[in-house]
Write a protein that holds these residues in place. Structure first.
Motif, mmCIF file in Angstrom:
data_model
loop_
_atom_site.group_PDB
_atom_site.id
_atom_site.type_symbol
_atom_site.label_atom_id
_atom_site.label_comp_id
_atom_site.label_asym_id
_atom_site.label_seq_id
_atom_site.Cartn_x
_atom_site.Cartn_y
_atom_site.Cartn_z
ATOM 1 N N PHE A 157 30.752 31.061 46.517
ATOM 2 C CA PHE A 157 30.341 30.734 45.140
ATOM 3 C C PHE A 157 31.148 31.543 44.114
ATOM 4 N N SER A 158 32.079 32.366 44.605
ATOM 5 C CA SER A 158 32.882 33.175 43.676
ATOM 6 C C SER A 158 33.884 32.263 42.954
ATOM 7 N N PRO A 159 34.416 32.742 41.798
ATOM 8 C CA PRO A 159 35.242 31.879 40.942
ATOM 9 C C PRO A 159 36.410 31.183 41.656
ATOM 10 N N GLU A 160 36.994 31.833 42.699
ATOM 11 C CA GLU A 160 38.138 31.205 43.381
ATOM 12 C C GLU A 160 37.769 29.856 44.001
ATOM 13 N N TYR A 161 36.481 29.669 44.303
ATOM 14 C CA TYR A 161 36.080 28.457 45.018
ATOM 15 C C TYR A 161 35.553 27.360 44.106
ATOM 16 N N ILE A 162 35.509 27.628 42.801
ATOM 17 C CA ILE A 162 35.130 26.604 41.832
ATOM 18 C C ILE A 162 36.261 25.578 41.761
ATOM 19 N N PRO A 163 36.034 24.272 41.679
ATOM 20 C CA PRO A 163 34.735 23.643 41.482
ATOM 21 C C PRO A 163 34.055 23.143 42.759
ATOM 22 N N MET A 164 34.760 23.117 43.933
ATOM 23 C CA MET A 164 34.148 22.432 45.066
ATOM 24 C C MET A 164 33.245 23.328 45.904
ATOM 25 N N ARG A 165 33.519 24.633 45.902
ATOM 26 C CA ARG A 165 32.704 25.586 46.673
ATOM 27 C C ARG A 165 32.594 25.198 48.137
ATOM 28 N N GLN A 166 33.695 24.706 48.690
ATOM 29 C CA GLN A 166 33.710 24.313 50.088
ATOM 30 C C GLN A 166 34.680 25.203 50.848
ATOM 31 N N ILE A 167 34.350 25.502 52.099
ATOM 32 C CA ILE A 167 35.309 26.123 53.004
ATOM 33 C C ILE A 167 35.314 25.303 54.287
ATOM 34 N N PRO A 168 36.425 25.264 55.004
ATOM 35 C CA PRO A 168 37.686 25.946 54.765
ATOM 36 C C PRO A 168 38.419 25.404 53.535
ATOM 37 N N ALA A 169 39.290 26.263 52.986
ATOM 38 C CA ALA A 169 40.122 25.882 51.854
ATOM 39 C C ALA A 169 41.434 26.644 51.963
ATOM 40 N N ILE A 170 42.496 26.079 51.403
ATOM 41 C CA ILE A 170 43.771 26.803 51.386
ATOM 42 C C ILE A 170 44.338 26.803 49.967
ATOM 43 N N VAL A 171 45.197 27.787 49.724
ATOM 44 C CA VAL A 171 45.994 27.793 48.506
ATOM 45 C C VAL A 171 47.453 27.760 48.959
ATOM 46 N N ASP A 172 48.191 26.754 48.486
ATOM 47 C CA ASP A 172 49.615 26.633 48.840
ATOM 48 C C ASP A 172 50.376 26.418 47.540
ATOM 49 N N GLY A 173 50.901 27.508 46.994
ATOM 50 C CA GLY A 173 51.562 27.418 45.681
ATOM 51 C C GLY A 173 50.533 27.011 44.631
ATOM 52 N N HIS A 174 50.800 25.915 43.916
ATOM 53 C CA HIS A 174 49.862 25.461 42.882
ATOM 54 C C HIS A 174 48.715 24.629 43.462
ATOM 55 N N LEU A 175 48.837 24.265 44.734
ATOM 56 C CA LEU A 175 47.835 23.380 45.340
ATOM 57 C C LEU A 175 46.659 24.157 45.923
ATOM 58 N N LYS A 176 45.452 23.842 45.438
ATOM 59 C CA LYS A 176 44.226 24.356 46.067
ATOM 60 C C LYS A 176 43.618 23.179 46.812
ATOM 61 N N LEU A 177 43.442 23.340 48.118
ATOM 62 C CA LEU A 177 43.034 22.187 48.921
ATOM 63 C C LEU A 177 41.840 22.526 49.812
ATOM 64 N N PHE A 178 40.900 21.584 49.914
ATOM 65 C CA PHE A 178 39.753 21.762 50.806
ATOM 66 C C PHE A 178 39.620 20.518 51.673
ATOM 67 N N GLU A 179 38.656 20.526 52.585
ATOM 68 C CA GLU A 179 38.422 19.500 53.616
ATOM 69 C C GLU A 179 39.393 19.739 54.777
ATOM 70 N N SER A 180 38.821 20.055 55.944
ATOM 71 C CA SER A 180 39.638 20.480 57.087
ATOM 72 C C SER A 180 40.694 19.447 57.500
ATOM 73 N N HIS A 181 40.355 18.150 57.491
ATOM 74 C CA HIS A 181 41.342 17.156 57.921
ATOM 75 C C HIS A 181 42.509 17.089 56.930
ATOM 76 N N ALA A 182 42.179 17.122 55.634
ATOM 77 C CA ALA A 182 43.235 17.076 54.609
ATOM 78 C C ALA A 182 44.140 18.305 54.733
ATOM 79 N N ILE A 183 43.546 19.455 55.053
ATOM 80 C CA ILE A 183 44.323 20.690 55.225
ATOM 81 C C ILE A 183 45.255 20.568 56.433
ATOM 82 N N LEU A 184 44.717 20.058 57.548
ATOM 83 C CA LEU A 184 45.542 19.897 58.760
ATOM 84 C C LEU A 184 46.718 18.954 58.503
ATOM 85 N N ILE A 185 46.448 17.852 57.796
ATOM 86 C CA ILE A 185 47.523 16.891 57.492
ATOM 87 C C ILE A 185 48.568 17.548 56.592
ATOM 88 N N HIS A 186 48.105 18.285 55.572
ATOM 89 C CA HIS A 186 49.048 18.922 54.644
ATOM 90 C C HIS A 186 49.921 19.949 55.361
#
Lengths: 237, 237
Positions: B22-51
């Motif tokens: 619930f800390s500010p880094e996870y706003i707005p989705m507040r979901q984990i797992p999540a990754i940060v890749d450069g400017h991209l903040k991405l959540f949802e495990s399948h989307a992360i695996l594909i990326h």
């Protein structure tokens, strides 16, 4: 045969009430929608949308952007859809409308839970995905995520008019987005939802009857006919 | 910083029991797992695996094949996972283990329904996806679909030993496939499941206590600590 977006296809209607999805062509998954593209037999609507928009050169890039960050965003919205918007919307329509119409009493706790998930999902649509964007792919034209999620929200049209307005009214951007998806995909959006609106009146009337406002006898057969989803198999190439 | 598959990353542990998602880094989705890749903040495990497997050139192609038909199959398995295997496995573990351990009585109908969905899903794994293949992507090496689905099946280790064997024993190919995913991803598969096995004994003991086999008092705090998922944010690049 028809051609849309440069894809030659033959549309095949499948009557799930007659169990046509149990015929040999649908073995082993027995799921619809499904497509056949050459040697590939594919099911799951999101996988089909990704395949059609990435394998046919006539499909405009806004449907499934090539840019890695934009594509990653589309994937995350499509995945999020499964566990949130779909779970809420399909859960609410099934448990408050489809089961009772088929004589199965709905569980109030399940209905309340589905509505909570739906409201939280609509709030994410309004305040995150559509906050600063007309469409979800960040383009001025819709993406496959807009198509899939807009069709999910459209299913709420089967709720009573009162429930529909109570649930959707606070979400102005969601309502405008549905109109934008509809207007940019003319005439297909209206065509695929024709059957939904045909069913809407009958279902609302039956639900009103069940809730005691009318005394008319309910025929299960009528209700099943109303609910028969017009889901299609598209045979491509 | 670590490097796996040519991806430089920093692993960040998130304690969901302390509400760190619930800390500010996870706003707005507040979901984990999540990754940060450069400017991209991405959540949802399948989307992360594909990326990760499509944007980093050091990742071997068996994880997410370039061939359109093979890639389409991976997408359809990942989508199918949401509505079938995940729904069955997570539904059974939550409703028969996690809720009761937290003092919420489980609903027998929901447990029975989840187990039915799980058994049907395991049967599809055994008789469709793994019928003639060692892995799901049709390669001799695992794909991202193997990773995601194998980790889902691993969660069943939290069931009682009796239930685990009753449910899994008929599925010889599924059991062999889990071993194959484990052996081809050494030592990572064992590393990420270390915490699951650490929790297993404690949870089985608590469940036995609750079912009246022991008289030991249950401390909710102990149980919550056992259940705390060690889910990570991976910061890349």
């Amino acid at each position: 045969m028809s051609v849309i977006n440069g894809i030659d296809f033959e549309e095949i209607q499948v009557d799930v009430l007659k169990g046509q999805h149990f015929s040999p062509e649908y073995i082993p998954m027995r799921q619809i929608p499904a497509i056949v593209d050459g040697h590939l037999k594919l099911f799951e609507s999101h996988a089909i949308l990704i395949h059609l928009s990435s394998s046919f050169p006539g499909v405009a890039s806004h449907w499934y952007p090539v840019d890695p960050s934009k594509r990653a965003k589309i994937h995350s919205i499509l995945d999020w859809h499964h566990s949130y918007l779909r779970r809420g919307a399909a859960g609410l329509v099934s448990n408050s409308i489809l089961l009772p119409l088929n004589g199965i009493p709905s569980n109030p706790n399940i209905v309340i839970q589905a509505e909570e998930i739906l409201l939280r999902s609509l709030s994410k649509l309004e305040n995150v995905w559509l906050k600063d964007e007309r469409f979800m792919g960040g383009s001025t034209q819709p993406s496959i995520a807009d198509l899939s999620l807009a069709c999910q929200v459209m299913q709420l049209e089967l709720l009573s008019e009162e429930d529909y307005h109570r649930i959707l009214s606070p979400y102005k951007k969601v309502k405008k987005w549905i109109e934008d998806v509809r207007s940019t995909t003319k005439p297909y959006f209206d065509e695929i939802h024709e059957y939904l609106f045909e069913s809407q009146n009958g279902i609302r009337e039956l639900m009103a009857t069940q809730s005691g406002k009318k005394k008319k006898k309910i025929h299960k057969q009528t209700c099943l006919q109303l609910l028969a989803p017009k889901i299609h198999e598209i045979e491509t190439r």
